[in-house]
Design a protein around this motif. Structure first.
Motif, PDB file in Angstrom:
ATOM      1  N   LEU A 159      40.351  34.000  24.626  1.00  0.00           N
ATOM      2  CA  LEU A 159      39.366  34.353  23.597  1.00  0.00           C
ATOM      3  C   LEU A 159      38.059  34.843  24.194  1.00  0.00           C
ATOM      4  O   LEU A 159      37.494  35.853  23.747  1.00  0.00           O
ATOM      5  N   ILE A 160      37.552  34.150  25.209  1.00  0.00           N
ATOM      6  CA  ILE A 160      36.271  34.531  25.811  1.00  0.00           C
ATOM      7  C   ILE A 160      36.393  35.864  26.531  1.00  0.00           C
ATOM      8  O   ILE A 160      35.473  36.694  26.481  1.00  0.00           O
ATOM      9  N   THR A 161      37.536  36.099  27.181  1.00  0.00           N
ATOM     10  CA  THR A 161      37.733  37.377  27.873  1.00  0.00           C
ATOM     11  C   THR A 161      37.804  38.528  26.881  1.00  0.00           C
ATOM     12  O   THR A 161      37.180  39.587  27.084  1.00  0.00           O
ATOM     13  N   ILE A 162      38.544  38.356  25.798  1.00  0.00           N
ATOM     14  CA  ILE A 162      38.634  39.404  24.775  1.00  0.00           C
ATOM     15  C   ILE A 162      37.256  39.683  24.178  1.00  0.00           C
ATOM     16  O   ILE A 162      36.869  40.845  23.992  1.00  0.00           O
ATOM     17  N   PHE A 163      36.512  38.622  23.886  1.00  0.00           N
ATOM     18  CA  PHE A 163      35.148  38.786  23.359  1.00  0.00           C
ATOM     19  C   PHE A 163      34.275  39.553  24.353  1.00  0.00           C
ATOM     20  O   PHE A 163      33.532  40.469  23.965  1.00  0.00           O
ATOM     21  N   LEU A 189      35.409  50.502  27.997  1.00  0.00           N
ATOM     22  CA  LEU A 189      36.511  49.601  28.333  1.00  0.00           C
ATOM     23  C   LEU A 189      36.689  49.516  29.842  1.00  0.00           C
ATOM     24  O   LEU A 189      36.891  48.424  30.396  1.00  0.00           O
ATOM     25  N   PHE A 190      36.596  50.654  30.513  1.00  0.00           N
ATOM     26  CA  PHE A 190      36.769  50.632  31.972  1.00  0.00           C
ATOM     27  C   PHE A 190      35.644  49.858  32.651  1.00  0.00           C
ATOM     28  O   PHE A 190      35.877  49.150  33.640  1.00  0.00           O
ATOM     29  N   LEU A 191      34.419  49.947  32.138  1.00  0.00           N
ATOM     30  CA  LEU A 191      33.321  49.142  32.674  1.00  0.00           C
ATOM     31  C   LEU A 191      33.601  47.648  32.495  1.00  0.00           C
ATOM     32  O   LEU A 191      33.287  46.841  33.379  1.00  0.00           O
ATOM     33  N   SER A 192      34.186  47.273  31.369  1.00  0.00           N
ATOM     34  CA  SER A 192      34.515  45.859  31.152  1.00  0.00           C
ATOM     35  C   SER A 192      35.593  45.405  32.135  1.00  0.00           C
ATOM     36  O   SER A 192      35.556  44.267  32.630  1.00  0.00           O
ATOM     37  N   ILE A 193      36.547  46.268  32.434  1.00  0.00           N
ATOM     38  CA  ILE A 193      37.590  45.946  33.407  1.00  0.00           C
ATOM     39  C   ILE A 193      36.975  45.732  34.789  1.00  0.00           C
ATOM     40  O   ILE A 193      37.287  44.749  35.483  1.00  0.00           O
ATOM     41  N   CYS A 194      36.089  46.644  35.186  1.00  0.00           N
ATOM     42  CA  CYS A 194      35.426  46.518  36.489  1.00  0.00           C
ATOM     43  C   CYS A 194      34.585  45.245  36.550  1.00  0.00           C
ATOM     44  O   CYS A 194      34.533  44.571  37.588  1.00  0.00           O
ATOM     45  N   THR A 195      33.922  44.917  35.448  1.00  0.00           N
ATOM     46  CA  THR A 195      33.073  43.724  35.404  1.00  0.00           C
ATOM     47  C   THR A 195      33.884  42.464  35.638  1.00  0.00           C
ATOM     48  O   THR A 195      33.529  41.608  36.462  1.00  0.00           O
ATOM     49  N   ILE A 196      34.984  42.314  34.926  1.00  0.00           N
ATOM     50  CA  ILE A 196      35.809  41.109  35.048  1.00  0.00           C
ATOM     51  C   ILE A 196      36.481  41.044  36.414  1.00  0.00           C
ATOM     52  O   ILE A 196      36.558  39.973  37.036  1.00  0.00           O
ATOM     53  N   ARG A 197      36.936  42.175  36.913  1.00  0.00           N
ATOM     54  CA  ARG A 197      37.556  42.179  38.247  1.00  0.00           C
ATOM     55  C   ARG A 197      36.529  41.809  39.311  1.00  0.00           C
ATOM     56  O   ARG A 197      36.832  41.062  40.249  1.00  0.00           O
ATOM     57  N   PHE A 198      35.316  42.329  39.180  1.00  0.00           N
ATOM     58  CA  PHE A 198      34.265  41.987  40.146  1.00  0.00           C
ATOM     59  C   PHE A 198      34.005  40.481  40.144  1.00  0.00           C
ATOM     60  O   PHE A 198      33.922  39.853  41.204  1.00  0.00           O
ATOM     61  N   ILE A 199      33.853  39.894  38.966  1.00  0.00           N
ATOM     62  CA  ILE A 199      33.552  38.465  38.872  1.00  0.00           C
ATOM     63  C   ILE A 199      34.651  37.637  39.541  1.00  0.00           C
ATOM     64  O   ILE A 199      34.375  36.723  40.329  1.00  0.00           O
ATOM     65  N   ASN A 200      35.903  37.961  39.269  1.00  0.00           N
ATOM     66  CA  ASN A 200      37.010  37.185  39.824  1.00  0.00           C
ATOM     67  C   ASN A 200      37.146  37.377  41.330  1.00  0.00           C
ATOM     68  O   ASN A 200      37.358  36.410  42.073  1.00  0.00           O
ATOM     69  N   LEU A 201      37.032  38.618  41.803  1.00  0.00           N
ATOM     70  CA  LEU A 201      37.148  38.860  43.239  1.00  0.00           C
ATOM     71  C   LEU A 201      35.983  38.244  44.003  1.00  0.00           C
ATOM     72  O   LEU A 201      36.162  37.661  45.075  1.00  0.00           O
ATOM     73  N   SER A 229      36.466  30.604  33.945  1.00  0.00           N
ATOM     74  CA  SER A 229      35.490  29.527  33.819  1.00  0.00           C
ATOM     75  C   SER A 229      34.090  30.137  33.770  1.00  0.00           C
ATOM     76  O   SER A 229      33.939  31.359  33.683  1.00  0.00           O
ATOM     77  N   PHE A 230      33.073  29.273  33.855  1.00  0.00           N
ATOM     78  CA  PHE A 230      31.693  29.740  33.998  1.00  0.00           C
ATOM     79  C   PHE A 230      31.328  29.927  35.463  1.00  0.00           C
ATOM     80  O   PHE A 230      30.166  30.100  35.806  1.00  0.00           O
ATOM     81  N   TYR A 231      32.318  29.869  36.350  1.00  0.00           N
ATOM     82  CA  TYR A 231      32.171  30.176  37.768  1.00  0.00           C
ATOM     83  C   TYR A 231      31.026  29.403  38.424  1.00  0.00           C
ATOM     84  O   TYR A 231      30.148  29.976  39.072  1.00  0.00           O
ATOM     85  N   GLY A 232      31.072  28.077  38.238  1.00  0.00           N
ATOM     86  CA  GLY A 232      30.108  27.208  38.888  1.00  0.00           C
ATOM     87  C   GLY A 232      28.828  26.983  38.123  1.00  0.00           C
ATOM     88  O   GLY A 232      28.005  26.142  38.500  1.00  0.00           O
ATOM     89  N   LEU A 233      28.638  27.727  37.030  1.00  0.00           N
ATOM     90  CA  LEU A 233      27.410  27.564  36.252  1.00  0.00           C
ATOM     91  C   LEU A 233      27.406  26.205  35.557  1.00  0.00           C
ATOM     92  O   LEU A 233      26.477  25.416  35.695  1.00  0.00           O
ATOM     93  N   ILE A 234      28.464  25.929  34.797  1.00  0.00           N
ATOM     94  CA  ILE A 234      28.670  24.619  34.169  1.00  0.00           C
ATOM     95  C   ILE A 234      30.167  24.387  34.029  1.00  0.00           C
ATOM     96  O   ILE A 234      30.948  25.332  33.921  1.00  0.00           O
ATOM     97  N   GLY A 235      30.568  23.135  34.007  1.00  0.00           N
ATOM     98  CA  GLY A 235      31.941  22.788  33.672  1.00  0.00           C
ATOM     99  C   GLY A 235      32.976  23.279  34.667  1.00  0.00           C
ATOM    100  O   GLY A 235      32.673  23.849  35.712  1.00  0.00           O
ATOM    101  N   GLY A 236      34.252  23.050  34.308  1.00  0.00           N
ATOM    102  CA  GLY A 236      35.364  23.450  35.150  1.00  0.00           C
ATOM    103  C   GLY A 236      36.125  24.612  34.543  1.00  0.00           C
ATOM    104  O   GLY A 236      35.579  25.403  33.768  1.00  0.00           O
ATOM    105  N   GLU A 237      37.414  24.704  34.880  1.00  0.00           N
ATOM    106  CA  GLU A 237      38.237  25.823  34.409  1.00  0.00           C
ATOM    107  C   GLU A 237      38.575  25.654  32.933  1.00  0.00           C
ATOM    108  O   GLU A 237      38.805  24.536  32.457  1.00  0.00           O
TER     109      GLU A 237
END
Length: 330
Positions: free
Chosen positions: A131-135, A213-225, A115-123
């Motif tokens: 699609l958004i994650t791949i982008f 690629l590894f930086l992108s992995i760390c970024t997404i994991r950080f956001i979710n955790l 999601s936008f994690y509370g910024l706007i909208g829901g899941e």
């Protein structure tokens, strides 16, 4: 643990330099190139091997079930970068390979933004989440790839960013990804010794695509955790997206800036030129080393700002503030 990955890369790089010179596997100076001499361009091999040797030694076998798809995706990026360094690939072929690596992470590992994690909208629905994650993965990967054009710059930026992620993962108790992050840092530092001005070797796409690629992995994991933590946690950042962006801000600023400049000139966003931020620093008369340290300092400053404001406002306040500050700097 840390000396392992540094030592492996440090010992491998001279061998790679010697072999590359013998086989003429070098980056040739040209109109768009900053360097003036034929320079080996496959330092990413040393970074990749140093990283993998380290995690093979220090990551428990039981943990491999969690990181096997991360390793698989990084191997795909490594092969893509190696192929491009040996015989240049067309942009569309590189993009296909990056989408494939992203699909491994998104579909098999279920590593995705929800999601936008509370910024706007829901899941988001599943298809839009994919699609958004791949982008996002492709943007971050290529952002880092684009700044790898100056002695010491990419290694400096990646070191600060991965240290920030690694420290947070460690404090969070996410020991596996802390080990992965610091393993990559150690491998980069072993390479950076030979990449500092005057560079004896470049990381090439072999290194920049893997690290990106590894930086992108760390970024997404950080956001979710971070989003899963309670607001009362001392490690919780109120603004998940803005904080993650701050940790990798220099590559992102440079990418968005260069794309806008090229579109305004009615040029392809993929057309190489000398309009990157580090080119602007060089035109001011700064050396490669001073430019790398200056941009590294900017990256570190954004990380420290994110930590200083970790309990302030949330993404609705900090994300627009980050965008305005980024535009001013760009």
């Amino acid at each position: 643990m840390f000396p392992t990955r540094l030592a492996v890369t440090f010992l491998l790089i001279p061998i790679i330099i010697k072999y590359s010179l013998q086989k003429n596997l070098v980056d040739v100076p040209g109109r768009r190139k900053i360097h003036k001499t034929h320079t080996p361009s496959m330092g990413g091999i040393g970074v990749f091997i140093g990283f993998f040797v380290s995690i093979l030694i220090w990551v428990n076998l039981s943990a491999w079930n969690e990181i096997k798809f991360v390793a698989f995706a990084l191997i795909v990026s490594f092969i893509t970068g190696l192929r491009d360094d040996l015989v240049p690939l067309r942009p569309v072929h590189k993009l296909i390979a990056q989408v494939f690596a992203s699909l491994i992470l998104v579909v098999l590992l279920d590593m995705r933004l929800h999601s936008f994690y509370g910024l706007i909208g829901g899941e988001w629905p599943l298809w839009s989440s994919y699609l958004i994650t791949i982008f996002t993965i492709i943007v971050i990967t290529n952002s880092f790839n684009l700044i790898a054009g100056l002695d010491g710059l990419a290694g400096t930026i990646a070191t600060f960013s991965l240290c920030a992620f690694g420290i947070w993962f460690f404090l969070m108790g996410d020991k596996i990804f802390a080990v992965l992050a610091f393993s990559m840092v150690g491998a980069i530092l072993g390479f950076l010794y030979f990449n500092w001005q005057p560079a004896k070797i470049f990381m090439g796409d072999t290194g920049s695509l893997v690290i990106g690629l590894f930086l992108s992995i760390c970024t997404i994991r950080f956001i979710n955790l971070n989003d899963s933590l309670s607001d009362e946690s001392e490690l919780h950042f109120e603004a998940s997206i803005a904080t993650a962006g701050s940790f990798i801000i220099v590559p992102l600023i440079d990418t968005f800036r260069i794309v806008i400049l090229r579109l305004l000139k009615r040029q392809s966003p993929f057309k190489p030129d000398k309009q990157h931020i580090h080119h602007a620093f060089l035109r001011l008369g700064m050396s490669h080393a001073k430019t790398s340290l200056s941009l590294g300092g900017i990256q570190l400053a954004f990380i420290l700002l994110a930590v200083a404001f970790m309990k302030v406002g949330g993404d609705r306040i900090l994300l627009p503030s980050l965008l305005i500050l980024s535009v001013m700097l760009a």
